[in-house]
Design a protein around this motif. Structure first.
Motif, PDB file in Angstrom:
ATOM      1  N   PHE A  13       0.835  -1.205   0.000  1.00 57.08           N
ATOM      2  CA  PHE A  13       0.000   0.000   0.000  1.00 57.08           C
ATOM      3  C   PHE A  13       0.867   1.251   0.000  1.00 57.08           C
ATOM      4  O   PHE A  13       0.549   2.245  -0.647  1.00 57.08           O
ATOM      5  CB  PHE A  13      -0.923   0.015   1.226  1.00 57.08           C
ATOM      6  N   ASP A  14       1.962   1.175   0.754  1.00 55.35           N
ATOM      7  CA  ASP A  14       2.847   2.317   0.850  1.00 55.35           C
ATOM      8  C   ASP A  14       3.463   2.662  -0.507  1.00 55.35           C
ATOM      9  O   ASP A  14       3.560   3.822  -0.885  1.00 55.35           O
ATOM     10  CB  ASP A  14       3.971   2.002   1.848  1.00 55.35           C
ATOM     11  N   MET A  24       1.297   4.497  -2.988  1.00 53.46           N
ATOM     12  CA  MET A  24       1.220   5.953  -2.808  1.00 53.46           C
ATOM     13  C   MET A  24       2.253   6.686  -3.659  1.00 53.46           C
ATOM     14  O   MET A  24       2.097   7.859  -3.958  1.00 53.46           O
ATOM     15  CB  MET A  24       1.451   6.328  -1.337  1.00 53.46           C
ATOM     16  N   SER A  38       1.864  10.453  -1.451  1.00 52.91           N
ATOM     17  CA  SER A  38       0.500  10.467  -0.927  1.00 52.91           C
ATOM     18  C   SER A  38      -0.014  11.878  -0.689  1.00 52.91           C
ATOM     19  O   SER A  38      -1.209  12.108  -0.632  1.00 52.91           O
ATOM     20  CB  SER A  38       0.406   9.636   0.347  1.00 52.91           C
ATOM     21  N   GLU A  39       0.894  12.853  -0.588  1.00 49.72           N
ATOM     22  CA  GLU A  39       0.437  14.209  -0.285  1.00 49.72           C
ATOM     23  C   GLU A  39       0.246  15.064  -1.540  1.00 49.72           C
ATOM     24  O   GLU A  39      -0.273  16.172  -1.471  1.00 49.72           O
ATOM     25  CB  GLU A  39       1.456  14.884   0.635  1.00 49.72           C
ATOM     26  N   VAL A  58      -1.229  16.788  -4.557  1.00 48.71           N
ATOM     27  CA  VAL A  58      -2.619  17.131  -4.876  1.00 48.71           C
ATOM     28  C   VAL A  58      -2.916  16.764  -6.328  1.00 48.71           C
ATOM     29  O   VAL A  58      -2.178  17.143  -7.234  1.00 48.71           O
ATOM     30  CB  VAL A  58      -2.888  18.626  -4.635  1.00 48.71           C
ATOM     31  N   GLY A 109      -8.879  13.482  -9.061  1.00 48.17           N
ATOM     32  CA  GLY A 109      -9.142  12.049  -9.122  1.00 48.17           C
ATOM     33  C   GLY A 109     -10.591  11.748  -9.447  1.00 48.17           C
ATOM     34  O   GLY A 109     -11.487  12.320  -8.844  1.00 48.17           O
ATOM     35  N   VAL A 139     -10.767  16.596  -5.741  1.00 50.15           N
ATOM     36  CA  VAL A 139      -9.478  17.273  -5.913  1.00 50.15           C
ATOM     37  C   VAL A 139      -8.834  17.277  -4.547  1.00 50.15           C
ATOM     38  O   VAL A 139      -9.239  18.025  -3.662  1.00 50.15           O
ATOM     39  CB  VAL A 139      -9.659  18.714  -6.434  1.00 50.15           C
ATOM     40  N   ASP A 140      -7.854  16.405  -4.354  1.00 51.32           N
ATOM     41  CA  ASP A 140      -7.320  16.254  -3.003  1.00 51.32           C
ATOM     42  C   ASP A 140      -5.992  15.509  -3.052  1.00 51.32           C
ATOM     43  O   ASP A 140      -5.441  15.284  -4.118  1.00 51.32           O
ATOM     44  CB  ASP A 140      -8.337  15.509  -2.124  1.00 51.32           C
ATOM     45  N   MET A 141      -5.502  15.112  -1.873  1.00 55.25           N
ATOM     46  CA  MET A 141      -4.227  14.393  -1.812  1.00 55.25           C
ATOM     47  C   MET A 141      -4.382  13.007  -2.431  1.00 55.25           C
ATOM     48  O   MET A 141      -5.369  12.315  -2.180  1.00 55.25           O
ATOM     49  CB  MET A 141      -3.799  14.224  -0.357  1.00 55.25           C
ATOM     50  N   GLY A 180      -2.993  10.191  -1.772  1.00 58.03           N
ATOM     51  CA  GLY A 180      -3.147   9.106  -0.789  1.00 58.03           C
ATOM     52  C   GLY A 180      -4.569   8.977  -0.299  1.00 58.03           C
ATOM     53  O   GLY A 180      -5.103   7.871  -0.163  1.00 58.03           O
ATOM     54  N   ALA A 181      -5.198  10.132  -0.036  1.00 54.82           N
ATOM     55  CA  ALA A 181      -6.559  10.123   0.468  1.00 54.82           C
ATOM     56  C   ALA A 181      -7.514   9.576  -0.589  1.00 54.82           C
ATOM     57  O   ALA A 181      -8.477   8.870  -0.284  1.00 54.82           O
ATOM     58  CB  ALA A 181      -6.976  11.530   0.883  1.00 54.82           C
ATOM     59  N   ILE A 182      -7.245   9.895  -1.845  1.00 50.18           N
ATOM     60  CA  ILE A 182      -8.111   9.453  -2.934  1.00 50.18           C
ATOM     61  C   ILE A 182      -7.923   7.963  -3.207  1.00 50.18           C
ATOM     62  O   ILE A 182      -8.882   7.200  -3.242  1.00 50.18           O
ATOM     63  CB  ILE A 182      -7.814  10.274  -4.214  1.00 50.18           C
ATOM     64  N   SER A 185      -6.670   5.575  -1.432  1.00 46.68           N
ATOM     65  CA  SER A 185      -6.925   4.603  -0.361  1.00 46.68           C
ATOM     66  C   SER A 185      -8.381   4.132  -0.381  1.00 46.68           C
ATOM     67  O   SER A 185      -8.685   3.041   0.087  1.00 46.68           O
ATOM     68  CB  SER A 185      -6.551   5.174   1.013  1.00 46.68           C
ATOM     69  N   THR A 186      -9.267   4.961  -0.971  1.00 45.68           N
ATOM     70  CA  THR A 186     -10.658   4.540  -1.131  1.00 45.68           C
ATOM     71  C   THR A 186     -10.741   3.227  -1.915  1.00 45.68           C
ATOM     72  O   THR A 186     -11.596   2.387  -1.653  1.00 45.68           O
ATOM     73  CB  THR A 186     -11.452   5.625  -1.887  1.00 45.68           C
TER      74      THR A 186
END
Lengths: 165, 210
Positions: B50-51, B54, B60-61, B63, B66, B148-150, B152-154, B156-157
């Motif tokens: 998973f890492d 990213m 992962s950070e 922007v 997505g 529209v975001d980081m 990693g956050a997108i 990981s869904t």
């Protein structure tokens, strides 16, 4: 003595422990929850990046314990205890658990953010660790960094700026 | 199913072909949409932690824009269309004829968001229908979501289903880029296809490599 501050980075489904003056950080939290458990007086903090609420969701044995709220928080407490902290002194701050995409799908995995937050709170309750503050829910990704010297959790988002809890 | 041990290089080649066929159709659709030449790289199929996942789109950070949708039907999985902000800006400027448009400038107009979502819809639709024709599997995409975001956050869904059975993910990754703009790999757009673990057996079976 030369003190160099380093930032310990914790990846997804991982955990680590840090002592002041160093800080600990995890980036790109979406539906995942970042849980910081810390001892204010000893200035030690542990951080875990939880992906899933419950290890019973794991369909294979011997997986990474840090992935789940239940097994992960237990393992993090063990790490902290190995550093000599006492459980009754510990406090917690949490952030994350967003829902990045809005779907009408009833599939439970789409609501994983709120479920992660709930599971983390249950676990903290179980070990009687007070939850001091939280920044959870919403639909923004978060990068968090905890400073054990000040017990402050810095939260950076793309759409809502920076805050500190 | 513990798929980590069962995947051979032949399996990976089959998945690569899926990425190739799907992304080629999507790149053609994008090229038609923008009246602009779009190139793609040979797909990469990797089994990564998973890492590591990213790092596939710059960390992962980073922007990004997505578009995410779930795949349902004979196989299930997650699909992402990820664009670096700069590239998304160029595409949307061209689509809505507004040279001043910028995803960095909030609030982003409804028109631009809608155009971006529709672009994601068209591209993932052509990717998946090509995949469906090739495999004769029924594949239904859900309505895509946009964020529209980081990164990693997108992303990981899309790891939630997988993470329940594995600490690794098999990712079918195809980068696309505009021919007339020289950029480094880190700022390419990406299609990521992440089949759910149970779906690999189905894919391999219909393609005769089970």
């Amino acid at each position: 003595m030369i003190v160099s501050n380093t930032i310990v980075k914790v990846g997804i489904a991982q955990m680590d422990v840090v002592k002041a003056p160093n800080t600990i950080r995890t980036s790109g939290l979406g539906s995942c929850v970042g849980v910081v458990i810390y001892d204010e007086t000893k200035q030690i903090a542990g951080l875990i990046h939880v992906m899933l609420p419950d290890s019973s969701l794991g369909k294979v044995d011997a997986t990474n314990v840090a992935k789940f709220a239940d097994t992960g928080i237990k393992a993090l407490l063990d790490l902290l205890k190995a550093e000599g902290v006492q459980t009754f002194k510990l406090k917690a701050k949490i952030a994350g658990g967003a829902q990045m995409f809005q779907f009408t799908s009833d599939k439970s995995s789409m609501r994983i953010g709120p479920r992660n937050v709930e599971a983390v709170k249950n676990e903290l309750n179980k070990y009687k660790i007070p939850l001091i503050s939280e920044d959870t829910g919403g639909n923004s990704g978060r990068t968090i960094e905890f400073n054990p010297a000040t017990s402050k959790l810095n939260i950076r988002t793309v759409n809502r700026g920076v805050s500190e809890i | 199913m513990n798929f980590n041990q069962k995947i051979t290089s032949l399996h990976l080649d089959v998945l690569k072909e899926i990425g190739n066929i799907g992304a080629a159709h999507a790149a053609t659709a994008l090229s038609d949409l923008l009246s602009k030449k779009i190139d793609m790289q040979v797909p990469k199929v990797e089994m990564v932690t998973f890492d590591h996942m990213m790092e596939l789109a710059g960390g992962s950070e980073t922007v990004v824009v997505g578009v995410f949708l779930r795949i349902e039907g004979d196989i299930e999985g997650s699909m992402f269309f990820i664009l670096p902000i700069e590239q998304a800006n160029r595409f949307i400027r061209r689509l809505i004829h507004d040279d001043a448009f910028d995803f960095y400038k909030a609030p982003v107009s409804e028109l631009a968001l809608s155009a971006m979502q529709e672009m994601g819809n068209i591209l993932s639709g052509s990717y998946l229908s090509a995949l469906s024709d090739f495999t004769k599997l029924k594949i239904y995409p859900t309505v895509p979501g946009l964020s529209v975001d980081m990164f990693g956050a997108i992303i990981s869904t899309g790891l939630i289903e997988l993470s329940q059975v594995s600490d690794h993910v098999i990712v079918i990754n195809t980068s696309i880029f505009e021919e007339d703009i020289a950029v480094s790999e880190a700022v390419h757009g990406h299609f990521f296809l992440l089949p759910d673990p149970d779906s690999f057996a189905t894919i391999f079976k219909v393609l005769g490599v089970s």
